[in-house]
Design a protein around this motif. Sequence first.
Motif, PDB file in Angstrom:
ATOM      1  N   TRP A 234     -73.617 -68.219   4.242  1.00  0.00           N
ATOM      2  CA  TRP A 234     -73.162 -67.659   5.508  1.00  0.00           C
ATOM      3  C   TRP A 234     -72.066 -66.620   5.280  1.00  0.00           C
ATOM      4  CZ3 TRP A 234     -68.052 -68.399   7.206  1.00  0.00           C
ATOM      5  CH2 TRP A 234     -67.766 -67.943   8.497  1.00  0.00           C
ATOM      6  N   TYR A 235     -71.179 -66.901   4.351  1.00  0.00           N
ATOM      7  CA  TYR A 235     -69.992 -66.076   4.126  1.00  0.00           C
ATOM      8  C   TYR A 235     -70.339 -64.667   3.654  1.00  0.00           C
ATOM      9  CZ  TYR A 235     -65.361 -64.838   2.276  1.00  0.00           C
ATOM     10  OH  TYR A 235     -64.170 -64.222   2.010  1.00  0.00           O
ATOM     11  N   LEU A 236     -71.424 -64.507   2.922  1.00  0.00           N
ATOM     12  CA  LEU A 236     -71.762 -63.203   2.355  1.00  0.00           C
ATOM     13  C   LEU A 236     -72.264 -62.208   3.400  1.00  0.00           C
ATOM     14  CD1 LEU A 236     -73.398 -64.311  -1.001  1.00  0.00           C
ATOM     15  CD2 LEU A 236     -71.435 -62.787  -0.752  1.00  0.00           C
ATOM     16  N   GLY A 237     -72.494 -62.639   4.612  1.00  0.00           N
ATOM     17  CA  GLY A 237     -72.973 -61.734   5.650  1.00  0.00           C
ATOM     18  C   GLY A 237     -71.997 -61.610   6.799  1.00  0.00           C
ATOM     19  N   GLU A 238     -72.494 -61.131   7.898  1.00  0.00           N
ATOM     20  CA  GLU A 238     -71.796 -61.071   9.176  1.00  0.00           C
ATOM     21  C   GLU A 238     -70.391 -60.477   9.061  1.00  0.00           C
ATOM     22  OE1 GLU A 238     -72.423 -64.643  11.476  1.00  0.00           O
ATOM     23  OE2 GLU A 238     -74.360 -64.983  10.523  1.00  0.00           O
ATOM     24  N   ASP A 239     -69.344 -61.193   9.486  1.00  0.00           N
ATOM     25  CA  ASP A 239     -68.007 -60.598   9.575  1.00  0.00           C
ATOM     26  C   ASP A 239     -67.522 -60.031   8.247  1.00  0.00           C
ATOM     27  OD1 ASP A 239     -68.029 -61.384  12.196  1.00  0.00           O
ATOM     28  OD2 ASP A 239     -66.609 -63.027  11.954  1.00  0.00           O
ATOM     29  N   ARG A 240     -67.774 -60.724   7.147  1.00  0.00           N
ATOM     30  CA  ARG A 240     -67.312 -60.247   5.845  1.00  0.00           C
ATOM     31  C   ARG A 240     -68.016 -58.947   5.477  1.00  0.00           C
ATOM     32  NH1 ARG A 240     -67.203 -64.255   8.404  1.00  0.00           N
ATOM     33  NH2 ARG A 240     -69.326 -64.675   7.693  1.00  0.00           N
ATOM     34  N   TRP A 241     -69.320 -58.886   5.699  1.00  0.00           N
ATOM     35  CA  TRP A 241     -70.080 -57.658   5.459  1.00  0.00           C
ATOM     36  C   TRP A 241     -69.580 -56.552   6.389  1.00  0.00           C
ATOM     37  CZ3 TRP A 241     -73.092 -53.977   7.699  1.00  0.00           C
ATOM     38  CH2 TRP A 241     -73.978 -53.262   6.893  1.00  0.00           C
ATOM     39  N   ASN A 242     -69.351 -56.896   7.632  1.00  0.00           N
ATOM     40  CA  ASN A 242     -68.887 -55.906   8.608  1.00  0.00           C
ATOM     41  C   ASN A 242     -67.592 -55.237   8.161  1.00  0.00           C
ATOM     42  OD1 ASN A 242     -71.030 -56.856  10.113  1.00  0.00           O
ATOM     43  ND2 ASN A 242     -69.781 -57.924  11.623  1.00  0.00           N
ATOM     44  N   LEU A 243     -66.642 -56.036   7.677  1.00  0.00           N
ATOM     45  CA  LEU A 243     -65.358 -55.474   7.254  1.00  0.00           C
ATOM     46  C   LEU A 243     -65.505 -54.572   6.042  1.00  0.00           C
ATOM     47  CD1 LEU A 243     -62.784 -58.413   7.667  1.00  0.00           C
ATOM     48  CD2 LEU A 243     -63.372 -56.585   9.273  1.00  0.00           C
ATOM     49  N   GLN A 244     -66.487 -54.826   5.201  1.00  0.00           N
ATOM     50  CA  GLN A 244     -66.710 -53.982   4.031  1.00  0.00           C
ATOM     51  C   GLN A 244     -67.430 -52.682   4.386  1.00  0.00           C
ATOM     52  OE1 GLN A 244     -65.989 -53.899   0.836  1.00  0.00           O
ATOM     53  NE2 GLN A 244     -65.025 -55.885   0.522  1.00  0.00           N
ATOM     54  N   GLU A 245     -68.365 -52.732   5.316  1.00  0.00           N
ATOM     55  CA  GLU A 245     -69.255 -51.590   5.532  1.00  0.00           C
ATOM     56  C   GLU A 245     -68.932 -50.752   6.763  1.00  0.00           C
ATOM     57  OE1 GLU A 245     -71.111 -50.647   3.259  1.00  0.00           O
ATOM     58  OE2 GLU A 245     -71.629 -52.382   2.022  1.00  0.00           O
TER      59      GLU A 245
ATOM     60  N   THR B  29     -56.719 -54.719  14.831  1.00  0.00           N
ATOM     61  CA  THR B  29     -55.473 -55.445  15.086  1.00  0.00           C
ATOM     62  C   THR B  29     -55.622 -56.892  14.622  1.00  0.00           C
ATOM     63  OG1 THR B  29     -56.008 -56.366  17.264  1.00  0.00           O
ATOM     64  CG2 THR B  29     -55.272 -54.052  17.194  1.00  0.00           C
ATOM     65  N   PRO B  30     -54.525 -57.642  14.582  1.00  0.00           N
ATOM     66  CA  PRO B  30     -54.613 -59.065  14.218  1.00  0.00           C
ATOM     67  C   PRO B  30     -55.430 -59.904  15.196  1.00  0.00           C
ATOM     68  CG  PRO B  30     -52.354 -58.270  13.962  1.00  0.00           C
ATOM     69  CD  PRO B  30     -53.117 -57.195  14.682  1.00  0.00           C
ATOM     70  N   ASP B  31     -55.778 -59.336  16.346  1.00  0.00           N
ATOM     71  CA  ASP B  31     -56.544 -60.079  17.347  1.00  0.00           C
ATOM     72  C   ASP B  31     -58.048 -59.849  17.249  1.00  0.00           C
ATOM     73  OD1 ASP B  31     -54.214 -61.160  18.599  1.00  0.00           O
ATOM     74  OD2 ASP B  31     -53.883 -59.217  19.556  1.00  0.00           O
ATOM     75  N   ASP B  32     -58.472 -58.996  16.333  1.00  0.00           N
ATOM     76  CA  ASP B  32     -59.899 -58.673  16.257  1.00  0.00           C
ATOM     77  C   ASP B  32     -60.706 -59.804  15.626  1.00  0.00           C
ATOM     78  OD1 ASP B  32     -60.752 -56.135  17.409  1.00  0.00           O
ATOM     79  OD2 ASP B  32     -59.248 -55.227  16.105  1.00  0.00           O
ATOM     80  N   GLY B  33     -61.913 -60.021  16.171  1.00  0.00           N
ATOM     81  CA  GLY B  33     -62.723 -61.177  15.802  1.00  0.00           C
ATOM     82  C   GLY B  33     -63.220 -61.179  14.375  1.00  0.00           C
ATOM     83  N   TRP B  34     -63.621 -60.013  13.850  1.00  0.00           N
ATOM     84  CA  TRP B  34     -64.134 -59.999  12.476  1.00  0.00           C
ATOM     85  C   TRP B  34     -63.046 -60.392  11.479  1.00  0.00           C
ATOM     86  CZ3 TRP B  34     -66.890 -54.526  12.539  1.00  0.00           C
ATOM     87  CH2 TRP B  34     -67.970 -54.598  13.408  1.00  0.00           C
ATOM     88  N   VAL B  35     -61.814 -60.031  11.794  1.00  0.00           N
ATOM     89  CA  VAL B  35     -60.696 -60.375  10.906  1.00  0.00           C
ATOM     90  C   VAL B  35     -60.472 -61.884  10.915  1.00  0.00           C
ATOM     91  CG1 VAL B  35     -58.230 -60.053  10.488  1.00  0.00           C
ATOM     92  CG2 VAL B  35     -59.637 -58.106  11.214  1.00  0.00           C
ATOM     93  N   TRP B  36     -60.465 -62.469  12.093  1.00  0.00           N
ATOM     94  CA  TRP B  36     -60.282 -63.917  12.209  1.00  0.00           C
ATOM     95  C   TRP B  36     -61.439 -64.666  11.559  1.00  0.00           C
ATOM     96  CZ3 TRP B  36     -57.877 -68.146  12.223  1.00  0.00           C
ATOM     97  CH2 TRP B  36     -58.337 -69.319  12.824  1.00  0.00           C
ATOM     98  N   GLY B  37     -62.673 -64.201  11.802  1.00  0.00           N
ATOM     99  CA  GLY B  37     -63.823 -64.859  11.204  1.00  0.00           C
ATOM    100  C   GLY B  37     -63.785 -64.836   9.691  1.00  0.00           C
ATOM    101  N   THR B  38     -63.243 -63.766   9.129  1.00  0.00           N
ATOM    102  CA  THR B  38     -63.164 -63.644   7.675  1.00  0.00           C
ATOM    103  C   THR B  38     -62.044 -64.499   7.098  1.00  0.00           C
ATOM    104  OG1 THR B  38     -64.130 -61.436   7.747  1.00  0.00           O
ATOM    105  CG2 THR B  38     -62.833 -61.991   5.787  1.00  0.00           C
ATOM    106  N   TRP B  39     -60.904 -64.531   7.754  1.00  0.00           N
ATOM    107  CA  TRP B  39     -59.788 -65.373   7.296  1.00  0.00           C
ATOM    108  C   TRP B  39     -60.203 -66.846   7.299  1.00  0.00           C
ATOM    109  CZ3 TRP B  39     -54.778 -64.886   5.463  1.00  0.00           C
ATOM    110  CH2 TRP B  39     -53.979 -66.033   5.526  1.00  0.00           C
TER     111      TRP B  39
END
Length: 556
Positions: free
Chosen positions: A52-63, A93-103
């Motif tokens: 699960w971790y290799l896709g979605e929010d983590r991929w989004n932040l990279q690409e 910002t610190p409130d964005d969902g992709w950032v929280w999902g990745t942390w």
Amino acid sequence: MKKIILLLTILLLGACTNLDQNFYDRVTPETFFKSAKDIKAALYRPFTHARWYLGEDRWNLQEYTADQFAITTKGRHWYNGGENERYHYHRWTPDDGWVWGTWRGTLMGIALALDAKSDLEKLDYTKFALTQADKDDHVNQLNTLIAFFYLRGLDYFGGLPVFTSLEGESLPRKTDLETFTHIETLLKEAIQKLPKKKAGDKEEGALRQAAAATLLARLYFNAEAYINKPMFAEAKKLCQDILAKQYGEYSLDPTWFGMHTFTNDKSPEIIWSIPSEFNKLQYDWFFSVFYHYNTAKYFDIDGGLNNGAHLQPSLTPTGTPYSAQYKLGSPFEKFNNADLRKKPYKYLGGGKYEGMFIYGPHLTPAGEVIVGGEEYKNLPMVFVDQVGRFSEVGPGKRYASIADLPSKMSEGEENTGVRIVKVPIPNNTDKTLRWGPDNPAIRLTEVQYMLAECLMREGDKGGAATLINAVRKRNFTGGVDPDPVTAANLDDYRMLAEWGTEFLAEGRRRTDLIRWKKFTSDSWWDHTPSDAHYNRFPVPTQAISGNNNLKQNDGY
């Protein structure tokens, strides 16, 4: 012992919303594990999280933060409260969902792997007809997986809370160097105890010696960004040893598609993959967002598509290449026209296919025209390597001519952008092959390109070119490359172009740009330089609200 504190810890760190693991107050490993099957189930659980971790929010932040992919607003679709634009323009910002999902996904992965490791370390493997070597293998696979999550977290955020058990809570962040050293220690130990891959072995998800060695090479390769200390010499040595088969039997795949096709578990290039199978932990998270609603007819499959993501444009609305203005971006143009990968994707049947892009006129396999449903409702769909509201050009419309069209994130249409098919999609006739390709998390080409870049940085551009061209030739008929890398044409932008074409859509672009100090300093389509603090993401507000010992990154 599994305790309620485990659940509390994971909640504090942030967890997957679909976590299906049960937690017990008085169950010990000695009573819970009844067979070798139970041991494997415990070992595999954190690996399903890695899938699960290799896709979605983590991929989004990279690409979506880099120069190759975008989700443009397409008329009434995909504005998403400005989220996609914030990432593209580096305004998150610190409130964005992709950032929280990745942390939370990062620390959750660490916690799950630590939990499994703690249980397995307590077991007497001989009671399950297993050996000490089996135990060392399992424990050090988990050590490697823990290091993998920490390495990704270090890349995204810098220093993380470092924990070796699940008994604590509200831990502060360690420094970048302390986190780096923890990863290094885990990987060095794992390398000594993990088995090597032997010739003929399939890659079915196990972490072996070469995987740990490659992760350690990644750590050193990007060390300047992590701890402000270049360690290319250390990365170089590891890459040379991996290529020399000191860590197992691997070789470059002879084809451009072998690492991504339905039988890529047999590819000699795969160092670590996440297994996928139809209706079983499918590698398919990207499917709905990458393709147009009516592309289901192109694939000759069922629907479920929502037309979001595409490659950033190579051409202005009038057809002028952006490469005349920017050295980064223009991902489709960077593929030579003779490159076999640049052909339109076409499924040929029996698990065979050609090309990996969707562009130009959209036709069914039988040659019937596929029409649009929004700006081009009932009109032929033609995917363009451009961004602009072409449907609004003409007499009495918003724009008098194409020359008047703006090209930016807010100006997409339903046919905007080239679409990538890196994971082949079979038709309904071969439906059982669907999602058969495994996710290639680590492959040997990465090692070869890391070594090439290390040589380039030392001044050996000829040696670097030789390594890169050994990979490039498989992309051309008869191995004849019309534009090989040479000592004369290899510079930082050509190196980034080679990383970009070979690993397009594999979730690493931001890291490569940061290593070359271009992520916040360079421009590309509809993107101007940002402040240097955007090289790292903020600690999410939700994390700090649950743990006031966490210190925010500078600039946020």
